[in-house]
Write an enzyme that holds these catalytic residues in place. Structure first.
Site, PDB file in Angstrom:
ATOM      1  N   THR A  18       1.197  -0.936   0.105  1.00 51.48           N
ATOM      2  CA  THR A  18       0.432  -0.167   0.088  1.00 51.48           C
ATOM      3  C   THR A  18       0.664   1.375   0.009  1.00 51.48           C
ATOM      4  O   THR A  18       0.460   2.609  -0.443  1.00 51.48           O
ATOM      5  CB  THR A  18      -0.689  -0.161   1.532  1.00 51.48           C
ATOM      6  N   ARG A  22       8.069  -2.339   2.583  1.00 50.42           N
ATOM      7  CA  ARG A  22       7.918  -3.270   3.892  1.00 50.42           C
ATOM      8  C   ARG A  22       8.806  -4.071   4.062  1.00 50.42           C
ATOM      9  O   ARG A  22       7.931  -5.305   4.206  1.00 50.42           O
ATOM     10  CB  ARG A  22       6.447  -2.502   5.387  1.00 50.42           C
ATOM     11  N   SER A 113       6.033   3.117   8.668  1.00 51.71           N
ATOM     12  CA  SER A 113       4.750   4.588   9.152  1.00 51.71           C
ATOM     13  C   SER A 113       4.788   3.562  10.322  1.00 51.71           C
ATOM     14  O   SER A 113       5.712   4.112  11.785  1.00 51.71           O
ATOM     15  CB  SER A 113       4.084   3.555   7.861  1.00 51.71           C
ATOM     16  N   HIS A 114       3.684   2.858  10.821  1.00 52.23           N
ATOM     17  CA  HIS A 114       3.233   2.767  11.871  1.00 52.23           C
ATOM     18  C   HIS A 114       4.052   1.369  12.843  1.00 52.23           C
ATOM     19  O   HIS A 114       2.938   1.297  13.242  1.00 52.23           O
ATOM     20  CB  HIS A 114       1.523   2.872  11.581  1.00 52.23           C
ATOM     21  N   ASP A 277       2.336   9.630  14.027  1.00 50.32           N
ATOM     22  CA  ASP A 277       3.065   8.061  13.846  1.00 50.32           C
ATOM     23  C   ASP A 277       4.116   8.028  13.422  1.00 50.32           C
ATOM     24  O   ASP A 277       4.712   9.300  14.079  1.00 50.32           O
ATOM     25  CB  ASP A 277       1.804   7.160  12.960  1.00 50.32           C
ATOM     26  N   ASP A 279       5.875   8.027  10.893  1.00 48.15           N
ATOM     27  CA  ASP A 279       6.541   9.202  10.077  1.00 48.15           C
ATOM     28  C   ASP A 279       6.028  10.171   9.473  1.00 48.15           C
ATOM     29  O   ASP A 279       6.118  10.899   8.689  1.00 48.15           O
ATOM     30  CB  ASP A 279       6.745   8.594   8.753  1.00 48.15           C
ATOM     31  N   ASP A 281       2.705  11.539   9.582  1.00 46.37           N
ATOM     32  CA  ASP A 281       1.547  11.047   8.638  1.00 46.37           C
ATOM     33  C   ASP A 281      -0.012  11.014   9.753  1.00 46.37           C
ATOM     34  O   ASP A 281      -1.085  11.436   7.586  1.00 46.37           O
ATOM     35  CB  ASP A 281       1.425  10.556   7.133  1.00 46.37           C
ATOM     36  N   ARG A 282      -0.193  10.490   9.770  1.00 49.26           N
ATOM     37  CA  ARG A 282      -1.409   9.952  10.698  1.00 49.26           C
ATOM     38  C   ARG A 282      -2.020  10.718  11.218  1.00 49.26           C
ATOM     39  O   ARG A 282      -0.826  11.653  12.378  1.00 49.26           O
ATOM     40  CB  ARG A 282      -1.632   8.322  10.773  1.00 49.26           C
ATOM     41  N   GLU A 364      -9.664   6.899   6.658  1.00 53.44           N
ATOM     42  CA  GLU A 364     -10.313   6.144   7.472  1.00 53.44           C
ATOM     43  C   GLU A 364      -8.745   5.791   8.621  1.00 53.44           C
ATOM     44  O   GLU A 364      -8.925   5.674   9.909  1.00 53.44           O
ATOM     45  CB  GLU A 364     -11.389   4.974   7.641  1.00 53.44           C
ATOM     46  N   SER A 365      -7.916   5.302   8.258  1.00 49.93           N
ATOM     47  CA  SER A 365      -7.150   5.036   9.060  1.00 49.93           C
ATOM     48  C   SER A 365      -5.976   5.979   9.392  1.00 49.93           C
ATOM     49  O   SER A 365      -4.561   6.460   9.494  1.00 49.93           O
ATOM     50  CB  SER A 365      -5.884   4.019   8.200  1.00 49.93           C
ATOM     51  N   LYS A 376      -0.644  12.474   3.072  1.00 48.74           N
ATOM     52  CA  LYS A 376      -1.332  12.616   4.273  1.00 48.74           C
ATOM     53  C   LYS A 376      -0.143  13.528   5.503  1.00 48.74           C
ATOM     54  O   LYS A 376       1.280  13.273   5.367  1.00 48.74           O
ATOM     55  CB  LYS A 376      -1.989  11.742   4.465  1.00 48.74           C
TER      56      LYS A 376
END
Ligand code: VG1
Ligand code: CO
Length: 543
Positions: A18, A22, A113-114, A277, A279, A281-282, A364-365, A376
């Site tokens: 996505t 990773r 990321s997360h 998060d 990186d 972006d969340r 939604e994430s 984001k």
């Protein structure tokens, strides 16, 4: 210093998911593993003389080593200059900002990321194109195809570059400019939001808590929320980035940002809570004893967007990923602007923004952002909320409830079943697909199935088609259940079940989402046979 050509052979499975490739750190540490993937990115690019690359990551374990390898490979592959964040650090939205501002050919963002970090955690790498956004599928597929054939890579034989002080050095014939990772991004934020009004809010008794989760946004929050907006030092938690994020999951949700959630739900709670998060972006937004779902947050930002100076001219349109609730669709309708529904993953928003079709996007994430970058952006969302709160001077909960009273409430929840054996997860998806033809018209309690499909998206700008993006069961009253397999995990398979219903009735808006969605949750279990097939009786994470 000479460029050397190193013989190598392919690793299977270097397939971007996505959001980039990773894998466990141990996988990336295998000889030539990182180099192979980076060379495939470079081979896929047309690198003109003097080309500029942006490079940075979220500072997790292996970031420092990977940055040095990529710098030496960029030099050997003909880049003219690399802009690299100090100590190899750039949040994902800051990298996007820098790529755009300095008109780079593209950028490499190092992050999982997360996902947890550390020697036993995950690492990730992603290529972003010149618009600042994640490479579209056409490019990631081409990179993946190259990884199956690679036989050599180019790297400069040179000592490591010092990255601890901003300034310029040479690496072979390539210039390396170490930049302050925060400055350009902070300037962009100041151009979008009413910093004066937010400063006044924060000095007038309004209390906030921001949790950087020991991840990359720490220094950004200290500079922007602390120095520029006057938030007290003790309102900024976990702002020292750690290579293993302090052992936690740097994922801002109700499960993994527990410390912050406890503060916002405890006695003497502050007025506003937020987290971001690994990186950056969340984002997660909390009020006093109140959780704002990311889908509602997107809708609310859209409905209140003209309160922020950068958006006072209105929105061209909005977009959301398919599993994201339709709350923003209702706002778009009221504003009479288009609303697009894309597959999961930020890369699908880029074309829409480049074409001027949308201003705001969200998932939604816990992802929200606008056309100021092509990623984001966690802190951006926090600042947008602070700007709205400074203008409206109402509690978070009241703002959300007024929104629901006006537009109705899209009751929403996501249930994640993490680390399932891959064959179990695939079996569930296969079983659902096989049931689909018999479902339309069937009744389950108060719900009647209207249609079901495997979501497929045709990009309205370039016509590209992305299939197999999630199984949807749509009910006659507009409720829906979506089943999707995660594309970011590194262990087993993660099944995500997204549940949504719509309730215009204010007298039910106080209900807890799990309560309001109880029947749909039971239907999801019945349709998927998940319990029987997996032996699991509850989700790992509920958001
Ligand atoms: C998840 C989210 C998706 C998001 C992606 C990258 O993907 O669902 O909405 O774009 O992570 O976010 P998946 O395939 O695991 O559902 V980030 O902050 O990890 O770069
Ligand atoms: Co992220």
């Amino acid at each position: 210093m000479n460029a050397v050509v190193v013989d190598t052979s392919p690793y299977p499975g270097q397939k971007p998911g996505t959001s980039g490739l990773r894998q466990r750190v141990a996988v990336f540490r295998q000889p030539h593993y990182l180099e192979n993937f980076v060379q495939c990115i470079f081979d896929e690019l047309d690198i003109p003389p003097g080309a500029l690359l942006v490079l940075g990551g979220d500072g997790r374990h292996y970031n420092r080593e990977a940055i040095q390898v990529i710098l030496k490979m960029a030099a050997a592959n003909g880049f003219g200059k690399v802009l690299v964040g100090q100590n190899g650090i750039l949040s994902t939205p800051a990298a996007s900002c820098v790529i755009r501002k300095y008109r780079a050919l593209g950028g490499i963002v190092l992050s999982a990321s997360h996902n947890p970090g550390g020697p036993d955690g995950d690492f990730g790498i992603k290529y972003n194109i010149g618009n600042g956004g994640p490479a579209p599928e056409r490019i990631t597929e081409a990179i993946y195809a190259r990884t199956a054939k690679i036989s050599r890579y180019k790297i400069l034989a040179a000592p490591d570059v010092a990255l601890n002080i901003p300034g310029e050095t040479m690496l072979g014939d390539m210039r390396v400019q170490v930049i302050d990772p925060v400055a350009d991004y902070a300037e962009l934020m100041e151009s979008l939001f009413d910093f004066g009004a937010i400063r006044k809010l924060l000095s007038g008794g309004f209390r906030l808590r921001f949790d950087a989760m020991h991840a990359v946004t720490g220094p950004y929050a200290v500079e922007i929320l602390g120095s520029r907006l006057g938030a007290p030092a003790d309102s900024l938690m976990n702002c020292v980035p750690l290579e293993d994020f302090g052992g936690g999951h740097p994922d801002p949700n109700l499960t993994y940002a527990r410390d912050l959630v406890d503060i916002l739900y405890g006695g003497d709670a502050p007025d506003f809570g937020a987290a971001s998060d690994g990186d950056g972006d969340r984002n997660m937004i909390l009020g006093k004893k109140f959780f704002v779902t990311p889908s509602d947050s997107l809708a609310l930002i859209a409905a209140n967007s003209t309160l922020a100076p950068g958006y006072k001219g209105g929105l061209a349109g909005v977009a959301r990923s398919m599993p994201t609730s339709a709350a923003v669709d209702r706002v778009a309708q009221a504003l009479n602007i288009p609303c697009f529904e894309t597959p999961t993953g930020w890369k699908f928003f880029g074309n829409l923004m480049d074409a001027g079709k949308v201003t705001l996007c969200g998932e939604e994430s816990f992802g929200t952002s606008s056309n100021h970058v092509r990623e984001k952006d966690g802190l951006w969302a926090v600042l947008f909320w602070l700007n709205i709160l400074a203008a409206r001077r109402q509690p978070v909960e009241q703002i959300v409830r007024e929104h629901w009273a006006r537009f109705g409430r899209n009751v929403y929840s996501r249930h994640d079943y993490e680390a399932l054996p891959a064959d179990v997860a695939n079996g569930v998806m296969q079983h659902l697909k096989e049931c689909f033809s018999g479902l339309p018209g069937k009744r389950y309690g108060g719900y009647t199935v209207k249609s079901c499909d495997d979501f497929s998206y045709t990009d309205p700008v370039d016509g590209s088609i992305s299939r197999g993006q999630g199984l949807r069961v749509l009910f006659a009253d507009g409720s829906r259940i979506v089943f999707r397999l995660s594309g970011t995990g590194t262990e087993g398979a993660t099944l995500r079940i997204y549940l949504e219903s719509y309730d215009p009735d204010v007298s039910r808006h106080h209900l807890d989402a799990q309560e309001a969605l109880r029947e749909l949750i039971a239907i999801a279990m019945e349709l998927s046979e998940l319990k029987q097939r997996s032996g699991r009786h509850a989700p790992t994470v509920i958001t």
